[in-house]
Motif scaffolding. Structure first.
Motif, PDB file in Angstrom:
ATOM      1  N   PRO A  14       0.798  -1.238   0.000  1.00 63.94           N
ATOM      2  CA  PRO A  14       0.000   0.000   0.000  1.00 63.94           C
ATOM      3  C   PRO A  14       0.827   1.283   0.000  1.00 63.94           C
ATOM      4  O   PRO A  14       0.351   2.324  -0.454  1.00 63.94           O
ATOM      5  N   GLN A  15       2.069   1.210   0.494  1.00 61.02           N
ATOM      6  CA  GLN A  15       2.860   2.418   0.660  1.00 61.02           C
ATOM      7  C   GLN A  15       3.718   2.766  -0.560  1.00 61.02           C
ATOM      8  O   GLN A  15       4.015   3.932  -0.801  1.00 61.02           O
ATOM      9  N   VAL A  16       4.128   1.757  -1.302  1.00 61.87           N
ATOM     10  CA  VAL A  16       5.046   1.990  -2.426  1.00 61.87           C
ATOM     11  C   VAL A  16       4.466   1.507  -3.748  1.00 61.87           C
ATOM     12  O   VAL A  16       4.318   2.283  -4.707  1.00 61.87           O
ATOM     13  N   TRP A  17       4.132   0.222  -3.814  1.00 64.64           N
ATOM     14  CA  TRP A  17       3.809  -0.378  -5.108  1.00 64.64           C
ATOM     15  C   TRP A  17       2.483   0.107  -5.695  1.00 64.64           C
ATOM     16  O   TRP A  17       2.414   0.420  -6.896  1.00 64.64           O
ATOM     17  N   LEU A  18       1.428   0.175  -4.892  1.00 62.36           N
ATOM     18  CA  LEU A  18       0.141   0.639  -5.427  1.00 62.36           C
ATOM     19  C   LEU A  18       0.202   2.096  -5.889  1.00 62.36           C
ATOM     20  O   LEU A  18      -0.243   2.405  -7.008  1.00 62.36           O
ATOM     21  N   PRO A  19       0.722   3.018  -5.056  1.00 62.39           N
ATOM     22  CA  PRO A  19       0.841   4.398  -5.548  1.00 62.39           C
ATOM     23  C   PRO A  19       1.684   4.506  -6.814  1.00 62.39           C
ATOM     24  O   PRO A  19       1.376   5.309  -7.705  1.00 62.39           O
ATOM     25  N   LEU A  20       2.725   3.698  -6.911  1.00 64.92           N
ATOM     26  CA  LEU A  20       3.571   3.722  -8.088  1.00 64.92           C
ATOM     27  C   LEU A  20       2.788   3.290  -9.332  1.00 64.92           C
ATOM     28  O   LEU A  20       2.932   3.870 -10.405  1.00 64.92           O
ATOM     29  N   SER A  21       1.945   2.286  -9.162  1.00 68.31           N
ATOM     30  CA  SER A  21       1.167   1.783 -10.300  1.00 68.31           C
ATOM     31  C   SER A  21       0.120   2.783 -10.775  1.00 68.31           C
ATOM     32  O   SER A  21      -0.353   2.711 -11.910  1.00 68.31           O
ATOM     33  N   GLU A  22      -0.247   3.731  -9.902  1.00 72.25           N
ATOM     34  CA  GLU A  22      -1.259   4.731 -10.244  1.00 72.25           C
ATOM     35  C   GLU A  22      -0.657   5.993 -10.853  1.00 72.25           C
ATOM     36  O   GLU A  22      -1.390   6.900 -11.256  1.00 72.25           O
ATOM     37  N   ASP A  23       0.656   6.056 -10.921  1.00 70.68           N
ATOM     38  CA  ASP A  23       1.327   7.208 -11.526  1.00 70.68           C
ATOM     39  C   ASP A  23       1.035   7.246 -13.026  1.00 70.68           C
ATOM     40  O   ASP A  23       0.981   6.211 -13.694  1.00 70.68           O
ATOM     41  N   LEU A 197      12.365   8.070  -4.381  1.00 65.79           N
ATOM     42  CA  LEU A 197      11.891   8.920  -3.285  1.00 65.79           C
ATOM     43  C   LEU A 197      10.877   8.189  -2.416  1.00 65.79           C
ATOM     44  O   LEU A 197      10.852   8.348  -1.184  1.00 65.79           O
ATOM     45  N   SER A 198      10.039   7.393  -3.051  1.00 63.78           N
ATOM     46  CA  SER A 198       9.050   6.615  -2.305  1.00 63.78           C
ATOM     47  C   SER A 198       9.740   5.609  -1.387  1.00 63.78           C
ATOM     48  O   SER A 198       9.336   5.421  -0.232  1.00 63.78           O
ATOM     49  N   LEU A 199      10.798   4.970  -1.896  1.00 60.81           N
ATOM     50  CA  LEU A 199      11.573   4.040  -1.078  1.00 60.81           C
ATOM     51  C   LEU A 199      12.206   4.746   0.112  1.00 60.81           C
ATOM     52  O   LEU A 199      12.188   4.235   1.241  1.00 60.81           O
ATOM     53  N   ARG A 200      12.739   5.935  -0.138  1.00 58.44           N
ATOM     54  CA  ARG A 200      13.405   6.672   0.940  1.00 58.44           C
ATOM     55  C   ARG A 200      12.405   7.050   2.031  1.00 58.44           C
ATOM     56  O   ARG A 200      12.699   6.906   3.222  1.00 58.44           O
ATOM     57  N   ARG A 209      16.823   1.505   9.643  1.00 58.70           N
ATOM     58  CA  ARG A 209      18.177   0.977   9.534  1.00 58.70           C
ATOM     59  C   ARG A 209      18.886   1.504   8.286  1.00 58.70           C
ATOM     60  O   ARG A 209      20.107   1.563   8.231  1.00 58.70           O
ATOM     61  N   TYR A 210      18.085   1.918   7.294  1.00 57.66           N
ATOM     62  CA  TYR A 210      18.659   2.296   6.002  1.00 57.66           C
ATOM     63  C   TYR A 210      18.378   3.748   5.639  1.00 57.66           C
ATOM     64  O   TYR A 210      17.385   4.343   6.060  1.00 57.66           O
ATOM     65  N   ASP A 211      19.263   4.263   4.803  1.00 58.16           N
ATOM     66  CA  ASP A 211      19.012   5.500   4.076  1.00 58.16           C
ATOM     67  C   ASP A 211      19.100   5.149   2.604  1.00 58.16           C
ATOM     68  O   ASP A 211      19.978   4.380   2.197  1.00 58.16           O
ATOM     69  N   VAL A 212      18.183   5.680   1.808  1.00 59.20           N
ATOM     70  CA  VAL A 212      18.213   5.446   0.363  1.00 59.20           C
ATOM     71  C   VAL A 212      18.783   6.694  -0.288  1.00 59.20           C
ATOM     72  O   VAL A 212      18.180   7.767  -0.253  1.00 59.20           O
ATOM     73  N   ARG A 213      19.956   6.553  -0.875  1.00 57.96           N
ATOM     74  CA  ARG A 213      20.669   7.698  -1.445  1.00 57.96           C
ATOM     75  C   ARG A 213      20.521   7.723  -2.967  1.00 57.96           C
ATOM     76  O   ARG A 213      20.381   6.671  -3.603  1.00 57.96           O
ATOM     77  N   PRO A 214      20.565   8.934  -3.547  1.00 57.86           N
ATOM     78  CA  PRO A 214      20.416   9.052  -5.008  1.00 57.86           C
ATOM     79  C   PRO A 214      21.537   8.333  -5.743  1.00 57.86           C
ATOM     80  O   PRO A 214      22.676   8.319  -5.252  1.00 57.86           O
ATOM     81  N   PRO A 215      21.278   7.777  -6.910  1.00 54.26           N
ATOM     82  CA  PRO A 215      19.929   7.728  -7.487  1.00 54.26           C
ATOM     83  C   PRO A 215      19.029   6.720  -6.780  1.00 54.26           C
ATOM     84  O   PRO A 215      17.859   6.964  -6.598  1.00 54.26           O
ATOM     85  N   CYS A 216      19.573   5.571  -6.371  1.00 52.96           N
ATOM     86  CA  CYS A 216      18.780   4.606  -5.601  1.00 52.96           C
ATOM     87  C   CYS A 216      19.685   3.494  -5.096  1.00 52.96           C
ATOM     88  O   CYS A 216      19.732   2.403  -5.661  1.00 52.96           O
ATOM     89  N   PHE A 217      20.425   3.768  -4.026  1.00 53.83           N
ATOM     90  CA  PHE A 217      21.174   2.685  -3.405  1.00 53.83           C
ATOM     91  C   PHE A 217      21.050   2.801  -1.892  1.00 53.83           C
ATOM     92  O   PHE A 217      20.965   3.896  -1.332  1.00 53.83           O
ATOM     93  N   PHE A 218      21.033   1.661  -1.244  1.00 55.22           N
ATOM     94  CA  PHE A 218      20.805   1.577   0.191  1.00 55.22           C
ATOM     95  C   PHE A 218      22.128   1.691   0.938  1.00 55.22           C
ATOM     96  O   PHE A 218      23.134   1.113   0.537  1.00 55.22           O
TER      97      PHE A 218
END
Length: 372
Positions: A14-23, A197-200, A209-218
């Motif tokens: 609900p937090q990442v995948w569904l909103p992404l699919s509605e873009d 950005l959604s992942l971050r 435990r994580y920070d997601v840094r640009p472009p997209c690495f943990f």
């Protein structure tokens, strides 16, 4: 919770995948792309239930299991008769999609003289199948190929994936980073950037435990390392009832602070953590001492004597300050114990956990995050 992604996997739908699919820029085959990227992270089939899932729609597995079961029963019927029964029972309704374990067992039972013997034979055939790595890998690839060529099936199947279906935390992180590359190629930088950005945002709320840094690495950050360290101690407690009891004592002492920050309660927190440290250290059968000061002299894990002496001095404080471990020396107390003392000692003493026992190691924590 140590903030691991596999632990909060279900929250991502609900937090990442569904909103992404509605873009508006989401590709039509979004979940086909995502599920294809998930493939390397999926745990290989290893149980009877896994085979039952693979059996759904896979005629090759069904025929192999059927043939192995009949062979183990030394069935004397002709191949043509065996095949006729197989086809009539397993394809009586909706074709290959109707393949089920109960239908396979019923087909075998036609020749076994009873359902019980058929179930035993099919179970043995499943065990044999699971030991054939090549057959298992081929079956898994057939299933994934069928899924990623059907957007609706990809969407449904992906939504049903659970954290425990993945190989581990490192595999999960690799998947998330892989998805960014896939989306960048398929839908462009804006859409891939929204995913990052959604992942971050998700990690800030659910996986600190994580920070997601640009472009997209943990990357790990300090709160995450500390949480993971405490999770390792909880893991030891799961295996050692004695440690579990002492950890519960310490946590209960912390919980009691909600009733007031009295010096007595603060001293109790400090005292119980020292007891926990001692108990972790003596898990090693090579340790002969039973007090932390003496244990420090036996430990070979310190990289420098200054660290050993630092822990011994902190332990000396607990022994000498009145009311923490002993009656102590009243004249040695410069002031009453305050909240800052309890918090500082809790953090500092937790930092010594990895020196006290090999069971609390942070090596695997850093290995779980792939290098960018």
């Amino acid at each position: 919770m140590a903030g691991e992604m596999v632990d909060v996997w279900l929250e991502m739908w609900p937090q990442v995948w569904l909103p992404l699919s509605e873009d508006e820029d989401a590709p039509e085959d979004l979940f086909c792309l995502i599920y294809d990227a998930l493939d390397p992270a999926l745990r290989p089939p290893s149980t009877r239930d896994d085979v039952i899932v693979l059996l759904q729609g896979d005629i090759i597995i069904a025929r192999d299991l059927y043939g192995d079961a009949l062979t183990s029963l030394s069935v004397e019927a002709s191949p043509g008769e065996c095949l006729r029964v197989f086809d009539s029972l397993l394809f009586s309704d909706s074709g290959a999609d109707a393949l089920r374990l109960d239908l396979l067992e019923a087909a075998v039972a036609t020749f076994s003289g009873g359902l019980d013997r058929a179930q035993v034979a099919v179970s043995a055939a499943i065990d044999k199948f699971l030991k054939n790595d090549r057959a298992v890998k081929a079956a898994l690839q057939r299933r994934i190929s069928d899924i990623v060529n059907d957007e609706e099936r990809s969407r449904i199947t992906f939504s049903e994936v659970k954290g425990q279906d993945l190989i581990g935390e490192a595999a999960a992180i690799g998947f998330f980073e892989r998805v960014y590359s896939v989306l960048l190629e398929a839908a462009g930088e804006r859409f891939a950037g929204r995913y990052s950005l959604s992942l971050r945002s998700f990690c800030k709320r659910y996986a600190r435990r994580y920070d997601v840094r640009p472009p997209c690495f943990f990357s790990l950050h300090l709160p995450g390392v500390f949480a993971a360290l405490l999770a390792r101690v909880e893991g030891v407690a799961d295996l050692e009832p004695h440690i579990a009891g002492l950890l519960a004592d310490f946590e209960e002492a912390l919980a009691d602070l909600r009733h007031g920050l009295s010096e007595t309660r603060l001293k109790s927190c400090i005292s119980k953590q020292f007891v926990l440290l001692e108990s972790l250290a003596i898990l090693d059968p090579r340790i002969k001492s039973d007090t932390l000061g003496s244990i420090c002299n036996e430990l070979k894990s310190f990289p420098h004597s200054a660290l050993r002496e630092a822990l011994k001095k902190i332990y000396g404080f607990a022994s000498d300050y009145p009311g923490i471990r002993h009656a102590g020396t009243p004249k040695s107390a410069l002031r009453p114990i305050e909240v800052r003392d309890m918090v500082a000692l809790t953090v500092v003493l937790a930092g010594f956990f990895p020196y006290l026992t090999e069971e609390v190691s942070l090596k695997d924590i850093f290995k779980e995050v792939p290098l960018p």
